[in-house]
Motif scaffolding. Structure first.
Motif, PDB file in Angstrom:
ATOM      1  N   GLU A 149       0.828  -1.214   0.000  1.00 36.63           N
ATOM      2  CA  GLU A 149       0.000   0.000   0.000  1.00 36.63           C
ATOM      3  C   GLU A 149       0.864   1.267   0.000  1.00 36.63           C
ATOM      4  O   GLU A 149       0.566   2.224  -0.707  1.00 36.63           O
ATOM      5  N   LYS A 167       0.397   9.082  -4.145  1.00 36.54           N
ATOM      6  CA  LYS A 167      -0.651   9.991  -4.622  1.00 36.54           C
ATOM      7  C   LYS A 167      -0.056  11.248  -5.247  1.00 36.54           C
ATOM      8  O   LYS A 167      -0.506  11.722  -6.287  1.00 36.54           O
ATOM      9  N   TYR A 216      -5.601   5.565  -9.693  1.00 36.48           N
ATOM     10  CA  TYR A 216      -5.324   5.910  -8.300  1.00 36.48           C
ATOM     11  C   TYR A 216      -6.617   5.937  -7.493  1.00 36.48           C
ATOM     12  O   TYR A 216      -6.668   5.429  -6.368  1.00 36.48           O
ATOM     13  N   ASP A 217      -7.674   6.518  -8.073  1.00 37.34           N
ATOM     14  CA  ASP A 217      -8.972   6.572  -7.375  1.00 37.34           C
ATOM     15  C   ASP A 217      -9.515   5.165  -7.135  1.00 37.34           C
ATOM     16  O   ASP A 217     -10.088   4.885  -6.078  1.00 37.34           O
ATOM     17  N   SER A 255      -7.552   3.674  -4.254  1.00 32.88           N
ATOM     18  CA  SER A 255      -7.937   4.296  -2.985  1.00 32.88           C
ATOM     19  C   SER A 255      -9.280   3.761  -2.505  1.00 32.88           C
ATOM     20  O   SER A 255      -9.452   3.450  -1.313  1.00 32.88           O
ATOM     21  N   GLU A 256     -10.229   3.645  -3.425  1.00 33.53           N
ATOM     22  CA  GLU A 256     -11.553   3.118  -3.068  1.00 33.53           C
ATOM     23  C   GLU A 256     -11.449   1.665  -2.626  1.00 33.53           C
ATOM     24  O   GLU A 256     -12.110   1.234  -1.680  1.00 33.53           O
ATOM     25  N   MET A 282      -8.840   0.199  -1.193  1.00 31.73           N
ATOM     26  CA  MET A 282      -8.235   0.144   0.140  1.00 31.73           C
ATOM     27  C   MET A 282      -9.263   0.492   1.221  1.00 31.73           C
ATOM     28  O   MET A 282      -9.289  -0.132   2.287  1.00 31.73           O
ATOM     29  N   ALA A 283     -10.124   1.474   0.938  1.00 32.25           N
ATOM     30  CA  ALA A 283     -11.166   1.837   1.898  1.00 32.25           C
ATOM     31  C   ALA A 283     -12.191   0.712   2.027  1.00 32.25           C
ATOM     32  O   ALA A 283     -12.623   0.368   3.138  1.00 32.25           O
TER      33      ALA A 283
END
Length: 312
Positions: free
Chosen positions: A170, A175, A199-200, A203-204, A206-207
């Motif tokens: 991670e 970013k 990238y988005d 990120s989504e 990982m959340a």
């Protein structure tokens, strides 16, 4: 069994593993090649020392392998193993010269790499099956589907290897610079740019991973959607093959993660990317490995013809 040669082989393997930092896979392959060669020399010539080995012995072994229908590519890999081993012996002052100077590697007929056309990749990107009317969605709308979809996106948008994908961390997703740092062959790092969109998606993911899983392996980017553990190669291989087969994304026979790496490189070169830049993105040691992607598709030839020829 020639204990002296086997012991020397293990010294060499320790050298390339600890000092050269070769991968475990490469070290295993080198060890197998050397032990196979030593088994042959012991059976054919008796308990020879490393100084007794001649180019005639090496040629004889290689000839026996090719008689057993071993491919030229595999034979060349074994030649590479022997060359590295004998160079090590010279540095250790066990030999004055290598017997490999008179060994000629067989020529390899280079096949063009298979790849998925842009239409097939667009179907994966849009999550719309090009063949199924009853089940038009390729990736399910759940954590497992999102995991699989991201795997395809990372493979296609970065061209990384399977081993590099499952070891992604991670913290290596940057970013600020919109890039990922990949640990490649031989422990060599390289930085690969990524799009805002990718990238988005990362990120989504990982959340979502933190929302969906009570426990998961810390630090690893991509995890198994049910166990939360680091992905393993067979899981990714079978998953990629299933999607490409079920939705007829490509007619290419070997549907593997490496096909997506070929697709990444082919689409870049077909759209005018500099070959040296593609080499750096793929993490190739030399430009020779990258030159296989300079082939031109029939679609491109038709397009050039229609645009340039006065009678088209």
């Amino acid at each position: 069994m020639n204990e002296v040669l086997y012991s020397l082989a293990e010294r060499f393997i320790s050298h390339i593993q600890l000092e050269k930092r070769y991968s475990e896979h490469t070290c295993t392959a080198y060890r197998n090649d050397l032990l196979q060669f030593f088994d042959y020399t012991t059976a054919a010539y008796g308990n020879v020392s490393v100084g007794d080995i001649t180019h005639v012995m090496v040629r004889s072994w290689l000839a026996s392998l090719m008689e057993d229908a071993m491919t030229a590519k595999s034979v060349n890999r074994k030649i590479s193993s022997l060359k590295s081993f004998f160079k090590f012996c010279i540095r250790q002052e066990l030999l004055q010269q290598t017997p490999m100077t008179k060994v000629v590697a067989p020529k390899i007929s280079r096949r063009l790499p298979g790849f998925i056309d842009e239409k097939g990749m667009k179907a994966l990107e849009d999550n719309r099956s090009p063949v199924s009317v009853t089940s038009p969605i390729i990736f399910a709308d759940d954590f497992e589907g999102d995991t699989h979809r991201l795997i395809f996106e990372i493979f296609y948008q970065t061209g990384i290897r399977l081993s590099e994908l499952i070891s992604l961390q991670e913290f290596r997703v940057d970013k600020g610079n919109l890039s990922i740092k990949v640990m490649g062959k031989g422990g060599k790092e390289r930085i690969i740019p990524i799009s805002n969109r990718l990238y988005d998606q990362i990120s989504e993911y990982m959340a979502q991973k933190r929302r969906q899983l009570e426990e998961f392996e810390s630090g690893v980017l991509l995890v198994h959607p049910h166990s939360g553990q680091r992905l393993y190669p067979k899981y990714v291989y079978l998953m990629v093959r299933k999607y490409l087969t079920d939705h007829e994304i490509t007619t290419f026979r070997k549907k593997s993660p490496h096909l997506l790496r070929h697709t990444f490189a082919t689409h870049l070169t077909n759209n005018g990317a500099d070959l040296k830049a593609v080499k750096d993105l793929l993490g190739h040691a030399s430009l020779t490995s990258t030159q296989i992607y300079t082939h031109t598709t029939i679609e491109q030839l038709k397009k050039v013809y229609q645009q340039a020829h006065p009678k088209a």
